[in-house]
Scaffold this motif. Structure first.
Motif, PDB file in Angstrom:
ATOM      1  N   VAL A   1       0.839  -1.207   0.000  1.00  0.00           N
ATOM      2  CA  VAL A   1       0.000   0.000   0.000  1.00  0.00           C
ATOM      3  C   VAL A   1       0.872   1.254   0.000  1.00  0.00           C
ATOM      4  O   VAL A   1       0.612   2.222  -0.731  1.00  0.00           O
ATOM      5  CB  VAL A   1      -0.944  -0.006   1.217  1.00  0.00           C
ATOM      6  CG1 VAL A   1      -1.690   1.325   1.324  1.00  0.00           C
ATOM      7  CG2 VAL A   1      -1.937  -1.148   1.105  1.00  0.00           C
TER       8      VAL A   1
ATOM      9  N   GLY B   1       0.813   4.008  -2.959  1.00  0.00           N
ATOM     10  CA  GLY B   1       0.344   5.335  -2.552  1.00  0.00           C
ATOM     11  C   GLY B   1       1.441   6.387  -2.581  1.00  0.00           C
ATOM     12  O   GLY B   1       1.247   7.495  -3.097  1.00  0.00           O
TER      13      GLY B   1
ATOM     14  N   SER C   1      -3.901  -2.178   5.118  1.00  0.00           N
ATOM     15  CA  SER C   1      -4.224  -0.953   4.381  1.00  0.00           C
ATOM     16  C   SER C   1      -4.443   0.216   5.340  1.00  0.00           C
ATOM     17  O   SER C   1      -4.050   1.358   5.032  1.00  0.00           O
ATOM     18  CB  SER C   1      -5.486  -1.173   3.540  1.00  0.00           C
ATOM     19  OG  SER C   1      -5.263  -2.169   2.569  1.00  0.00           O
TER      20      SER C   1
ATOM     21  N   ALA D   1      -2.012   3.360   4.605  1.00  0.00           N
ATOM     22  CA  ALA D   1      -2.532   4.610   4.047  1.00  0.00           C
ATOM     23  C   ALA D   1      -1.980   5.847   4.763  1.00  0.00           C
ATOM     24  O   ALA D   1      -1.512   6.784   4.094  1.00  0.00           O
ATOM     25  CB  ALA D   1      -4.061   4.602   4.072  1.00  0.00           C
TER      26      ALA D   1
ATOM     27  N   ILE E   1      -3.413   6.875  -3.550  1.00  0.00           N
ATOM     28  CA  ILE E   1      -3.410   6.301  -2.196  1.00  0.00           C
ATOM     29  C   ILE E   1      -4.651   5.432  -2.002  1.00  0.00           C
ATOM     30  O   ILE E   1      -4.579   4.328  -1.449  1.00  0.00           O
ATOM     31  CB  ILE E   1      -3.355   7.431  -1.155  1.00  0.00           C
ATOM     32  CG1 ILE E   1      -2.014   8.167  -1.265  1.00  0.00           C
ATOM     33  CG2 ILE E   1      -3.538   6.872   0.256  1.00  0.00           C
ATOM     34  CD1 ILE E   1      -1.876   9.354  -0.349  1.00  0.00           C
ATOM     35  N   GLY E   2      -5.809   5.931  -2.484  1.00  0.00           N
ATOM     36  CA  GLY E   2      -7.024   5.114  -2.417  1.00  0.00           C
ATOM     37  C   GLY E   2      -6.879   3.830  -3.214  1.00  0.00           C
ATOM     38  O   GLY E   2      -7.363   2.763  -2.798  1.00  0.00           O
TER      39      GLY E   2
ATOM     40  N   VAL F   1      -4.943   1.338  -1.182  1.00  0.00           N
ATOM     41  CA  VAL F   1      -5.787   0.735  -0.143  1.00  0.00           C
ATOM     42  C   VAL F   1      -6.701  -0.332  -0.743  1.00  0.00           C
ATOM     43  O   VAL F   1      -6.824  -1.449  -0.215  1.00  0.00           O
ATOM     44  CB  VAL F   1      -6.622   1.832   0.553  1.00  0.00           C
ATOM     45  CG1 VAL F   1      -7.676   1.206   1.465  1.00  0.00           C
ATOM     46  CG2 VAL F   1      -5.717   2.762   1.351  1.00  0.00           C
TER      47      VAL F   1
END
Length: 393
Positions: free
Chosen positions: A39, A43, A328, A332, A361-362, A365
């Motif tokens: 992640v 991200g 995640s 994040a 970043i989303g 995740v």
């Protein structure tokens, strides 16, 4: 009944999955760390890449109404190719552009500059320009209205060689002149998007050239009043009616090409970062397989007393999904922190996240959770389909 017990009644599978994960702490932590790395990789690369792109795109600010015109020549044809514009052609450009500012540029070969102390400046370029004040602002000194006998120095040239307005520098142009000029002004920094690379250039008045040959022309319009595309289209129509003789390139086109190129590079780097999630998937699949093997007896008893296959699959998939959610949830904020650090260094504002940066970043995740869920399906299916008699026997 307290809220936690009430929640446990509603989602018994999740409660049982959490308990099972807590029974193998070391494997659980390693699986979560693998997801965190994936992640953070996606991200941070995405958000950091967007910050870098914004930093680089700032160099194009102020050049939105600018275009360059270069002659097109065909080397396969016989004779010496014509690579310059004449005064008559510059006049046609001015008329065809509908009133835009058109500045002819002389780019002499064999040009040479000496600093005020007499040192040769090997990386400095020399260009002849009619009216630098129509295109640039002075950082120090003044650009003369009737500019004929002094020179204008780019910001990088001045900074690297400690040059100030009033200093004298020698400019030699092979076949034209070798003269000492007073520095009238030092220009403001322009950045790499400047079509004339002014930061690394010494500008000489066109009047100093006995037989000026214009290697290119700069077209400038006020973007608040009209579009540079219209001026470019007018010049293209004037010169390229029967055959393409000029190439007109707007700085906006160059900016869009840069954005497209950088988007491709960023996606490539994110793809590399996604490989870490593949490793995480393997780690989680291994974790769940080991867990299923260790709990064969337990699962066999469940199946023997009527626990359905779907319930076993749900339990193990829930365990894998919890690993993805926890990884995640930890990854994040770390990716956001790295993105804020990069924003602070490049853009000057730690919170200057773009929509695209936040989407990356989303995306990290979402990939983290989905990867964990998918990695848990096969171990769950395998454990659920083993006959209870075989397991308990």
């Amino acid at each position: 009944m307290n809220p936690f017990r009430r929640l446990a009644v509603q989602f018994p599978t999740l409660v049982l999955a959490r308990r099972n994960l807590s029974r193998a702490t070391a494997r659980t932590v390693l699986a979560v760390v693998a997801i965190v790395i994936g992640v953070v990789a996606i991200g941070a690369i995405g958000a950091g890449g967007e910050a870098f792109k914004q930093d680089q795109l700032q160099a194009y600010e102020g050049f939105g109404g600018t275009a360059t015109v270069d002659p097109v020549f065909y080397p396969e044809e016989d004779g010496e190719p014509d690579r310059t514009f004449t005064d008559a052609e510059i006049g046609r450009m001015r008329r065809a552009s509908g009133g835009a500012t058109v500045l002819p540029v002389v780019e002499p070969s064999g040009a040479f500059v000496r600093s005020p102390s007499g040192d040769p400046l090997l990386t400095v370029q020399v260009r002849g320009l009619g009216d630098p004040g129509a295109f640039y602002d002075a950082q120090a000194g003044t650009i003369p209205a009737n500019w004929r006998r002094s020179i204008i120095v780019g910001s990088r040239v001045a900074a690297d060689n400690d040059i100030q307005p009033g200093d004298r520098m020698t400019v030699l142009v092979d076949g034209e002149f070798e003269r000492s000029f007073r520095v009238a002004a030092v220009l403001e920094p322009q950045g790499f998007a400047d079509p004339l690379s002014a930061d690394q250039t010494v500008f000489v008045p066109l009047a100093q050239f006995d037989d000026a040959e214009y290697g290119r022309a700069i077209v400038r319009v006020d973007p608040q009043v009209r579009s540079v595309d219209d001026a470019a289209a007018g010049i293209e129509a004037e010169f390229n009616d029967r055959r393409r003789t000029v190439a007109v390139s707007t700085v906006q086109d160059q900016r869009e090409q840069f954005e497209q190129f950088f988007a491709t590079v960023n996606q490539f780097l994110i793809g590399i970062g996604a490989i870490s999630l593949l490793v995480a998937a393997v780690t989680i699949a291994n974790t769940m397989l080991m867990s299923a093997i260790e709990r064969e007896g337990e699962i066999g008893v469940f199946r023997a007393v009527g626990y359905p296959k779907r319930a076993v699959v749900s339990l193990l998939v829930a365990e894998a999904t919890i690993l993805g959610i926890v990884g995640s949830a930890i990854g994040a904020p770390i990716a956001l922190g790295i993105g804020a650090l990069v924003n602070g260094l490049l853009v000057g504002d730690p919170l200057a996240f773009t929509d695209a940066g936040l989407r990356y970043i989303g995306l990290g995740v979402a990939f983290g959770i989905v990867t964990a869920l998918v990695a848990g399906i096969y171990p769950a299916w395998k454990a659920a389909n083993r006959p209870p008699v075989e397991v308990l026997g």
